[in-house]
Design an enzyme around this catalytic site. Sequence first.
Site, PDB file in Angstrom:
ATOM      1  N   GLU A 107       0.817  -1.207   0.000  1.00 17.10           N
ATOM      2  CA  GLU A 107       0.000   0.000   0.000  1.00 17.10           C
ATOM      3  C   GLU A 107       0.851   1.256   0.000  1.00 17.10           C
ATOM      4  O   GLU A 107       2.024   1.251   0.363  1.00 17.10           O
ATOM      5  CB  GLU A 107      -0.950   0.033   1.187  1.00 17.10           C
ATOM      6  CG  GLU A 107      -0.355  -0.372   2.535  1.00 17.10           C
ATOM      7  CD  GLU A 107       0.847   0.396   3.000  1.00 17.10           C
ATOM      8  OE1 GLU A 107       0.815   1.647   2.890  1.00 17.10           O
ATOM      9  OE2 GLU A 107       1.823  -0.219   3.469  1.00 17.10           O
ATOM     10  N   GLY A 167       6.312   0.177   4.034  1.00 19.29           N
ATOM     11  CA  GLY A 167       5.091  -0.098   3.292  1.00 19.29           C
ATOM     12  C   GLY A 167       5.426  -0.513   1.876  1.00 19.29           C
ATOM     13  O   GLY A 167       6.489  -1.083   1.626  1.00 19.29           O
ATOM     14  N   GLU A 168       4.505  -0.269   0.939  1.00 20.94           N
ATOM     15  CA  GLU A 168       4.682  -0.622  -0.486  1.00 20.94           C
ATOM     16  C   GLU A 168       4.742  -2.141  -0.700  1.00 20.94           C
ATOM     17  O   GLU A 168       5.096  -2.591  -1.788  1.00 20.94           O
ATOM     18  CB  GLU A 168       5.983  -0.031  -1.072  1.00 20.94           C
ATOM     19  CG  GLU A 168       6.130   1.462  -0.947  1.00 20.94           C
ATOM     20  CD  GLU A 168       7.450   1.993  -1.534  1.00 20.94           C
ATOM     21  OE1 GLU A 168       8.208   1.197  -2.116  1.00 20.94           O
ATOM     22  OE2 GLU A 168       7.691   3.202  -1.421  1.00 20.94           O
ATOM     23  N   GLY A 169       4.490  -2.927   0.342  1.00 22.53           N
ATOM     24  CA  GLY A 169       4.682  -4.372   0.222  1.00 22.53           C
ATOM     25  C   GLY A 169       6.138  -4.787   0.309  1.00 22.53           C
ATOM     26  O   GLY A 169       6.484  -5.945   0.000  1.00 22.53           O
TER      27      GLY A 169
END
Lengths: 318, 318
Positions: B143, B285-287
């Site tokens: 995300e 974040g960002e996976g």
Amino acid sequence: ADQVAVDGAAARNGQLTKPPGALGRLEDLALWLAGWQGTDRPRIVAPQIVIFAGNHGICAQGVSAFPAEVTAQMVGNFQGGGAAINQLAKACGARLDVVPLDLDTPTQDFTQGPAMTEAEVVAALAAGWDAVDPATDLLVVGEMGIGNTTSAAAIAHALYGGSPAAWTGRGTGVDDAGLARKTDVVARGLGANPAAGTDALQALRCLGGREVAAMAGAIARARVDGIPVILDGFICCAAAATLAAAVPGALDHAVAGHQSAEAAHATLLDRLGKPPLLQLGLRLGEGSGAALAISIVKAAAACHSDMATFAEAAVSAG
Amino acid sequence: ADQVAVDGAAARNGQLTKPPGALGRLEDLALWLAGWQGTDRPRIVAPQIVIFAGNHGICAQGVSAFPAEVTAQMVGNFQGGGAAINQLAKACGARLDVVPLDLDTPTQDFTQGPAMTEAEVVAALAAGWDAVDPATDLLVVGEMGIGNTTSAAAIAHALYGGSPAAWTGRGTGVDDAGLARKTDVVARGLGANPAAGTDALQALRCLGGREVAAMAGAIARARVDGIPVILDGFICCAAAATLAAAVPGALDHAVAGHQSAEAAHATLLDRLGKPPLLQLGLRLGEGSGAALAISIVKAAAACHSDMATFAEAAVSAG
């Protein structure tokens, strides 16, 4: 390590499109690589894994769950592509070399005297030194040698003291009786080789094995050539510990790839001041834990060297 | 999961050329993959990473170190290949998809009432559901959404109780005053949305965001399709927790990729019963943490499915 490169990498790191510190240990790895590669944009394109194999006289004392012939059988498995390390090397794009060391001539039983002569340990160190590809940019050394957790425990006990039991674990899976035999062998090893208690390289010669000495030789070669190293498990770290004890800073080019399930490895990593990258309960040897960590180190280099800066991506820096 | 495949994989695992259990958690991962892929030789050949992006009404309350426009700027960075997740996806051979969700229309400020209407949360869940490639064999959802650690903390607080402060961390790096504002916002969020305290999907609607709901939708789709999932950090796990609270077993197809540096993530993983594969101090974040773990899961599948057995390699089984 090249401090100018480290400083340049730190400056670049501060400009990349992420909150400061948000990549955690990947950022530390990138700066460490920068220092050893001498560039603010380090890259890993030619990792090398070398597995050294040797046999141990102490196997006669029943210290392993596996018979000594498994060492040679597993070398065949490495050469045939069937072992775990073959799959791990392929998965991370690493070159894999296998170096068997006089498998038909086990070391001497170190409860009776030195495991190796001066000539034997020097030959093993040289074999390790020569096995490093000067063109590699990240080195992992692994081992295969039935009986070698006993050898590693004896080395750690000689270097750091403490009780023999604290350094002795189940290796490939000995039962309680086997563990008691191993612990006794570790205690008697230092008794039979008092020089090992005062000189780290004598500990390597008297209590080590050919593959253990070869790992030390390869790690030393990498230090001289400025090649970053990922340390593997208990046996690799025992080999490395002899270098650290002999020459302060000898492991500055090395990070710990993982903490193995062999109980004393955590203590040994603590003594070396090397926090592990991975803790996945591995206890296989073969360089397997360090090989898994190659992907992490490669990812750290890729993020650092290929990410956009705030300015390049027109992102507000907060 | 397919128990016949798990049993077949367990039998194969016992015959591979290694001491029993010596690959640690890699062995557990292989059996888990076997169950979800329905084969005793699981493989990862088409991993997919999807990043969902959304904006949050609570940003007006000063809960982030970055301005809200960074969400859209970072979507541009993902599309241009400049973010950390781009490098991590490339390093592990994963497909990367980016799904921005109505970035010009932030959710409502949840201290004033529900963040999303029923129609909005359903649309976000559907966007997540539709983003999963049915042909993928390993899914990571990530995300981007300035303000979303506050949303995740509010969801966790609604699901599990405890003090708002225990669930609230520094996110991208707020100072002490910002942390106090976030904690207050988390507390007021549940006060303004009492339904969130008794119904997990209302918690998702009232306290979540579009990207959080989309992650939940994608994870649910993977569960229905039998696609293994690696969970990412605090926000991903808060989304996943709403599914686990709503439907027991909803996360049986998921493992935790890492434990982030966001303080409450460890607690959340504990609540989910998911021990992390990695602990590298990431909080991006960002996976990103789950993407790093793709290499570990791939390695587990490769070892399990491609290693030789003792019989094939003519190695003594001890």
